[in-house]
Design an enzyme around this catalytic site. Structure first.
Site, PDB file in Angstrom:
ATOM      1  N   LYS B  79       0.856  -1.185   0.000  1.00 37.84           N
ATOM      2  CA  LYS B  79       0.000   0.000   0.000  1.00 37.84           C
ATOM      3  C   LYS B  79       0.895   1.239   0.000  1.00 37.84           C
ATOM      4  CE  LYS B  79      -3.908   1.904   2.664  1.00 37.84           C
ATOM      5  NZ  LYS B  79      -4.753   1.733   3.862  1.00 37.84           N
ATOM      6  N   SER B 154      -9.821   1.501   2.983  1.00 37.84           N
ATOM      7  CA  SER B 154      -8.971   2.271   2.114  1.00 37.84           C
ATOM      8  C   SER B 154      -7.901   1.462   1.383  1.00 37.84           C
ATOM      9  CB  SER B 154      -8.285   3.370   2.924  1.00 37.84           C
ATOM     10  OG  SER B 154      -7.380   2.807   3.845  1.00 37.84           O
ATOM     11  N   SER B 178      -9.952  -0.712   7.241  1.00 43.76           N
ATOM     12  CA  SER B 178      -9.349  -0.513   5.916  1.00 43.76           C
ATOM     13  C   SER B 178      -8.584  -1.700   5.349  1.00 43.76           C
ATOM     14  CB  SER B 178      -8.419   0.706   5.937  1.00 43.76           C
ATOM     15  OG  SER B 178      -9.173   1.884   5.829  1.00 43.76           O
TER      16      SER B 178
END
Lengths: 98, 486
Positions: B79, B154, B178
């Site tokens: 990420k 997210s 997330s």
């Protein structure tokens, strides 16, 4: 309404955000709705309840006061938008009368 | 080569060690898949091809010398909130466009020590604020099970890329769901470890008392294998827990006889899709058949969790994001004086949702409102933690749906922040209490969209969750990669 346009503008200033009139409009409405939703917390009696700021009760750890390597000046300044020698350069903060 | 897609990290490791496939071949295989499919899915903000090939070559050298490494030669995506030395790290924000970290996050360091290959940096909601990955400043990631739908957020890039096999595994971060919510929406396994289990050093901060890094993988084995690499004490994170992490793969295959599963009555409420409810309850029945017992429990303060969370996380965010001022790194827009420079930089650099949260956070901390919001939220947080403590006196794990619905359509909730916030209703309480929780696939809805089952564990007891998830996975044998991406 939970929050006024003027309050959003003032909070914008505190947050160092320049909000367009459309943004002020939008955030007044949206933040207002969210704050209304948060009202439900008021229905809960929390008298005498200790507040949690961290989920895990860990003691603050203190390291030995020894010398260890850290970033070099070049590494620290490598992403600077503007620099002057070994410094970050910013617009004047204190005005000087000439 | 397609058989590689069905292999877990252990099987790939065997293949690499026997030199039946090289890390360079495996890396090319994944880079080719990214070229073929990522125009559709938009999972990678940046593909680090050059770096990947270099790391693969070095892994092959180490392999040929017979060196060991838990992830030696395995291609992985990260990420874009995790700092990678010399590689642009943007947090999917315009304000960090061009930011090249001078250091690696601790987790990246740990992955490097074990010989991983970095495929690239994965898309996300800007500063991890969102539940759909639509808040990225750069692109909208799609769900591989239906490209008209969002992957969740997210960590949507991590979940989508893992589900479509554009990496072997990935890392995400979880502040209010997330990792678990996108893992659930994409039919992958996601783990949010106990707060403090994994170092946050080099994770770009959103809400420091809630943020945790964790893996998103296609199998429970891979989740355990990734946890083995990233867990443990780190002196660079003052909230890191100073205990040794166990070998998480050891519990795989152990039975769950006598395990007590708590089902919170407050979580099976109105608004939860019938297919989700049915699928999760089928999963519970299956665990029961394997020897677990089921107990109804109560988490009475659950309904206050979302309100509490959006006070705590926005307050912390408003403080954490004050550092983006155009002075030390990232974007700078010149102004007539320094305050004007701050304002112009931040207004141009931050997106809608980030500004919304900074405003909300500044408001709840502002003079005259602090007691009514932030202090109150801290107290309710104590009550929510207490609910879990009581529940864990009578059960070993808690099982709930990950989300009340399956993946929604792109654009469906983006203009209605409160509705978007409520999609994390089942994952948020866990972060407030600092507990570990996992998302594991338990079925598909009538439209073929994956459904996630959440397993919540006691603090530092990731092992019981992993064991339970493995039983479920072995019994269900669900499809992991959508047909279109095979």
């Amino acid at each position: 309404m939970k929050i006024t346009r003027e309050e959003i503008e003032y909070i914008g200033h505190l947050s160092r955000l320049e909000l367009s009139p459309e943004e002020v409009e939008m955030y007044t409405l949206q933040v207002g709705r969210i704050l209304e939703y948060m009202e439900k917390l008021k229905t809960l009696n929390t008298e005498g309840v200790v507040s949690t700021s961290h989920a895990m009760p860990i003691k603050a750890t203190i390291r030995d006061d020894g010398v260890s390597p850290s970033f070099t000046i070049e590494e620290s300044l490598s992403n600077a938008p503007d620099r002057f020698g070994a410094f970050f350069r910013v617009p004047p903060i204190i005005e000087v009368d000439e | 080569m397609d058989r590689l897609l069905q292999m877990n990290i252990e099987e790939l490791g065997d293949l690499l060690r026997k030199r039946e496939v090289s890390s360079l071949e495996l890396t090319h295989f994944y880079l080719d898949r990214i070229k073929k499919y990522d125009n559709t899915l938009h999972t990678y903000i940046k593909v680090t091809e050059e770096e990947a090939l270099k790391m693969a070559k070095s892994a092959d050298e180490r392999l040929s010398k017979g060196e060991e490494g838990k992830l030696l030669g395995i291609p992985i995506g990260l990420k874009d909130i995790l700092c990678t030395v010399g590689i642009e790290t943007t947090c999917a924000s315009k304000i960090l466009k061009g930011f090249i970290p001078p250091y690696d996050a601790t987790v990246v360091n740990l992955l490097k020590k074990e010989g991983f290959v970095l495929l690239g940096k994965l898309n996300m909601d800007e500063f991890a604020m969102g539940s759909s990955t639509e808040n990225s400043a750069f692109m909208v990631t799609k769900n591989p099970w239906d490209i008209e739908r969002i992957p969740g957020g997210s960590s949507g890039g991590s979940a989508s890329a893992t589900a479509a096999a554009l990496c072997v595994a990935s890392l995400g971060t979880d502040t209010g769901g997330s990792i678990r919510q996108p893992a659930g929406f994409c039919g992958t396994v996601g783990m949010k470890p106990t707060y403090g289990r994994v170092s946050r050093y080099g994770l770009i901060a959103f809400a420091s008392s809630l943020d945790q890094i964790g893996p998103i993988t296609r199998t429970v084995y891979d989740c355990a294998a990734m946890m083995n690499v990233i867990s443990g004490y780190d002196p660079f994170d003052s909230t890191s827990i100073p205990v040794k992490a166990p070998d998480y793969t050891e519990v795989l295959g152990r039975d769950i006889k006598g395990m007590r599963i708590g089902i919170p009555k407050e979580y099976f409420i109105e608004g939860i899709e019938p297919d989700v409810r049915e699928s999760v309850m089928k999963g519970v029945t299956l665990l029961e058949r394997q020897g677990a017992s089921v107990i109804e429990i109560s988490l009475p303060h659950s309904e206050y969790a979302v309100a509490t969370y959006y006070i705590v996380c926005t307050a912390e965010a408003s403080s954490n994001l004050a550092r983006y001022d155009g002075v030390k790194y990232g974007l700078r827009i010149d102004g007539k004086d320094i305050i004007d420079m701050y304002k112009k930089t931040r207004s141009m650099g931050f997106g809608k949702e980030v500004k919304r949260r900074i405003i909300l956070g500044t408001y709840v901390l502002s003079s005259g409102y602090y007691d009514a919001y932030y202090r109150k939220a801290g107290q309710v947080r104590t009550l929510i933690r207490g609910d879990f403590e009581k529940a864990f006196n009578i059960c070993d794990v808690i099982v709930t749906p990950v989300s009340p619905t399956t993946a929604f359509k792109v654009g469906e909730k983006i203009d209605d922040p409160l509705t978007m916030y409520l999609s994390d209703i089942f994952t948020i309480p866990v972060n407030l209490a600092g507990l570990p929780a996992m998302s594991v696939p338990c079925g598909f809805d009538r439209n073929g969209l994956p459904i996630g089952l959440q397993i919540i564990g006691k603090a530092l007891d990731e092992e019981t969750m992993i064991k339970t998830a493995y039983v479920l996975e072995s019994e269900l044998k669900l499809k992991k990669i959508p047909e279109e991406f095979l």
